[in-house]
Design a protein around this motif. Structure first.
Motif, short mmCIF file in Angstrom:
data_model
loop_
_atom_site.label_atom_id
_atom_site.label_comp_id
_atom_site.label_asym_id
_atom_site.label_seq_id
_atom_site.Cartn_x
_atom_site.Cartn_y
_atom_site.Cartn_z
N ILE A 140 17.86 33.63 2.56
CA ILE A 140 18.87 32.64 2.17
C ILE A 140 19.61 33.17 0.94
CG2 ILE A 140 19.28 30.24 1.54
CD1 ILE A 140 16.45 29.63 2.63
N PRO A 141 20.88 33.55 1.07
CA PRO A 141 21.62 34.02 -0.10
C PRO A 141 21.87 32.89 -1.09
CG PRO A 141 23.08 33.85 1.80
CD PRO A 141 21.69 33.59 2.30
N VAL A 142 21.51 33.12 -2.34
CA VAL A 142 21.64 32.07 -3.35
C VAL A 142 22.14 32.64 -4.67
CG1 VAL A 142 19.79 30.63 -2.38
CG2 VAL A 142 19.23 32.38 -4.08
N ARG A 143 22.51 31.72 -5.54
CA ARG A 143 22.90 32.05 -6.91
C ARG A 143 22.13 31.13 -7.85
NH1 ARG A 143 29.48 32.34 -5.88
NH2 ARG A 143 29.41 34.16 -4.48
N VAL A 144 21.74 31.67 -8.99
CA VAL A 144 20.94 30.92 -9.95
C VAL A 144 21.76 30.66 -11.21
CG1 VAL A 144 18.88 30.98 -11.42
CG2 VAL A 144 18.76 31.83 -9.06
N TYR A 145 21.77 29.40 -11.64
CA TYR A 145 22.51 29.00 -12.84
C TYR A 145 21.56 28.30 -13.82
CZ TYR A 145 26.70 29.57 -9.90
OH TYR A 145 27.67 30.06 -9.08
N SER A 146 21.87 28.39 -15.07
CA SER A 146 21.08 27.69 -16.08
C SER A 146 21.18 26.19 -15.86
CB SER A 146 21.57 28.04 -17.49
OG SER A 146 20.89 27.26 -18.46
N ALA A 147 20.06 25.48 -16.01
CA ALA A 147 20.04 24.03 -15.86
C ALA A 147 19.92 23.32 -17.20
CB ALA A 147 18.88 23.61 -14.95
N THR A 148 20.00 24.06 -18.29
CA THR A 148 19.88 23.46 -19.61
C THR A 148 21.06 23.88 -20.48
OG1 THR A 148 18.58 25.33 -20.47
CG2 THR A 148 17.37 23.48 -19.50
N ARG A 149 21.31 23.11 -21.52
CA ARG A 149 22.31 23.49 -22.51
C ARG A 149 21.65 23.48 -23.88
NH1 ARG A 149 24.62 18.46 -20.85
NH2 ARG A 149 26.31 19.62 -19.87
N SER A 150 22.03 24.44 -24.69
CA SER A 150 21.42 24.56 -26.01
C SER A 150 22.17 23.70 -27.01
CB SER A 150 21.43 26.03 -26.48
OG SER A 150 20.96 26.13 -27.81
N ASN A 151 21.42 22.86 -27.72
CA ASN A 151 21.99 22.05 -28.80
C ASN A 151 21.46 22.49 -30.16
OD1 ASN A 151 23.70 20.26 -27.37
ND2 ASN A 151 21.92 19.11 -26.66
N ASP A 152 20.87 23.69 -30.18
CA ASP A 152 20.32 24.17 -31.45
C ASP A 152 21.43 24.36 -32.48
OD1 ASP A 152 17.86 24.22 -30.29
OD2 ASP A 152 17.83 26.39 -29.93
N LEU A 153 21.16 23.96 -33.69
CA LEU A 153 22.09 24.22 -34.78
C LEU A 153 21.93 25.67 -35.23
CD1 LEU A 153 21.62 20.93 -36.86
CD2 LEU A 153 23.32 21.44 -35.10
N ARG A 154 23.03 26.36 -35.33
CA ARG A 154 22.98 27.78 -35.71
C ARG A 154 23.25 27.93 -37.21
NH1 ARG A 154 23.05 31.10 -31.28
NH2 ARG A 154 23.53 30.09 -29.29
N PHE A 155 22.38 28.65 -37.86
CA PHE A 155 22.50 28.86 -39.30
C PHE A 155 22.72 30.35 -39.60
CE2 PHE A 155 19.99 25.04 -38.75
CZ PHE A 155 20.60 24.14 -39.61
N ARG A 156 23.54 30.63 -40.59
CA ARG A 156 23.77 32.00 -41.04
C ARG A 156 22.98 32.27 -42.31
NH1 ARG A 156 28.64 34.50 -39.83
NH2 ARG A 156 27.76 36.22 -41.07
N GLN A 157 22.55 33.49 -42.47
CA GLN A 157 21.93 33.89 -43.73
C GLN A 157 23.02 34.17 -44.75
OE1 GLN A 157 19.47 37.23 -42.48
NE2 GLN A 157 17.65 35.94 -42.63
N LEU A 158 22.85 33.60 -45.96
CA LEU A 158 23.86 33.71 -47.01
C LEU A 158 23.25 34.29 -48.28
CD1 LEU A 158 25.50 30.16 -46.65
CD2 LEU A 158 26.15 32.25 -45.46
N ASP A 159 24.13 34.88 -49.07
CA ASP A 159 23.74 35.33 -50.41
C ASP A 159 23.68 34.11 -51.31
OD1 ASP A 159 23.59 36.33 -53.00
OD2 ASP A 159 24.79 38.10 -52.52
N ARG A 160 22.52 33.88 -51.94
CA ARG A 160 22.37 32.69 -52.79
C ARG A 160 23.40 32.68 -53.92
NH1 ARG A 160 18.22 29.14 -54.00
NH2 ARG A 160 16.75 30.29 -52.69
N GLN A 161 23.83 33.84 -54.40
CA GLN A 161 24.72 33.90 -55.56
C GLN A 161 26.10 33.33 -55.28
OE1 GLN A 161 23.36 34.82 -58.42
NE2 GLN A 161 21.45 35.20 -57.30
N ASP A 162 26.69 33.67 -54.12
CA ASP A 162 28.05 33.22 -53.84
C ASP A 162 28.23 32.62 -52.44
OD1 ASP A 162 27.77 35.45 -52.32
OD2 ASP A 162 29.43 36.58 -53.22
#
Length: 275
Positions: free
Chosen positions: A17-39
């Motif tokens: 049976i030819p098929v295609r697979v797709y993600s069934a979830t969506r990410s709601n994670d908050l993305r954080f960047r690493q920053l220099d504390r000084q500025d």
């Protein structure tokens, strides 16, 4: 149009049976960047060659396997398919089991499995057969360079592919090496009876749309507040959770109060209360 994560076939006996697979979830994670504390300037991660000390562009980065200390075999994307074409292009059904036979700890990630145009009829034949027999199909599939155990689950519209953990990936409780006996305390019959009453009082139809990630919502609100004010919000004085209670807890009394609260929540609201 959403792009599939995987294309191939479901091997259902002699039927492909030819098929295609797709993600069934969506990410709601908050993305954080690493920053220099000084500025508060963003910090970049660099890909540095150990031999030259220079940064390596993404286009020049390949995958390699270290078969001896300091000796590598370089693998191209085609090599992962060439190693076993059938394994990388087939969801191989191995057996059928009762739908509730697989314990929750084995489940990892859900995906939608949809048929290609030429596979719609045999696809729904498999879906309907699993649905009517209340069975799941246990299969193997290779995705993103790794072989996975998987379960094909049928619902009224589509097949779901649930990636499973292998048994050797799960720990036993004995692996925790605890320094105390978790089976030492035995509840009394009266405590068990009250606990059963509490479970019964909490019983309600499963409505997943009722629930939200409240911590994420609160964190977003805090971020918005800090962005507007440019200052840290005041602490509410909440203390860190303690591993052990500071006083003896009356379990019976807590259970009785919990049953009452649960029953109160289930009572229909009056017009006055609703208003």
């Amino acid at each position: 149009m959403t792009r599939p994560l995987w294309k191939g076939t479901i091997s259902f006996g002699l039927v492909s049976i030819p098929v295609r697979v797709y993600s069934a979830t969506r990410s709601n994670d908050l993305r954080f960047r690493q920053l220099d504390r000084q500025d508060a300037s963003p910090i970049r991660e660099r890909r540095i060659s150990e031999s030259t000390g220079r940064e390596v562009p993404w286009d020049d980065i390949v995958k390699g396997y270290e078969y001896e200390k300091g000796s590598f075999v370089v693998l191209d994307p085609e090599d992962f398919t060439r190693a076993n074409v059938k394994a990388t292009e087939t969801i191989e059904i191995m057996q059928a089991v009762p739908r509730d036979a697989v314990a929750p700890e084995y489940f990892m990630t859900p995906y939608f499995v949809v048929p290609a145009k030429s596979g719609i009829k045999p696809y729904h034949l498999l879906r309907e057969a699993l649905l009517r027999t209340e069975r799941s199909a246990i299969a193997t599939v290779v995705m993103r360079g790794h072989q996975h155990l998987a379960a094909l689950l049928a619902n009224e519209h589509v097949l779901m592919l649930e990636l499973l953990r292998f048994s050797h990936e799960l720990k036993a409780v004995s692996d925790l090496e605890l320094d105390y006996d978790i089976s030492a305390a035995t509840p009394t019959p009266k405590e068990i009876e009250l606990a059963e009453l509490l479970v019964t009082a909490l019983d309600a139809p499963w409505q997943p749309e009722r629930y939200r990630d409240e911590y994420r919502d609160d964190l977003l609100a805090l971020i918005e507040q800090k962005a507007k004010r440019g200052a840290a919000p005041a602490r509410d004085g909440a203390s860190a959770p303690q591993d052990t209670p500071s006083e003896v807890i009356d379990i019976m009394e807590l259970l009785k109060k919990s049953v009452g609260q649960a029953r109160e929540r289930k009572r229909p609201r009056t017009r006055r209360a609703a208003s």
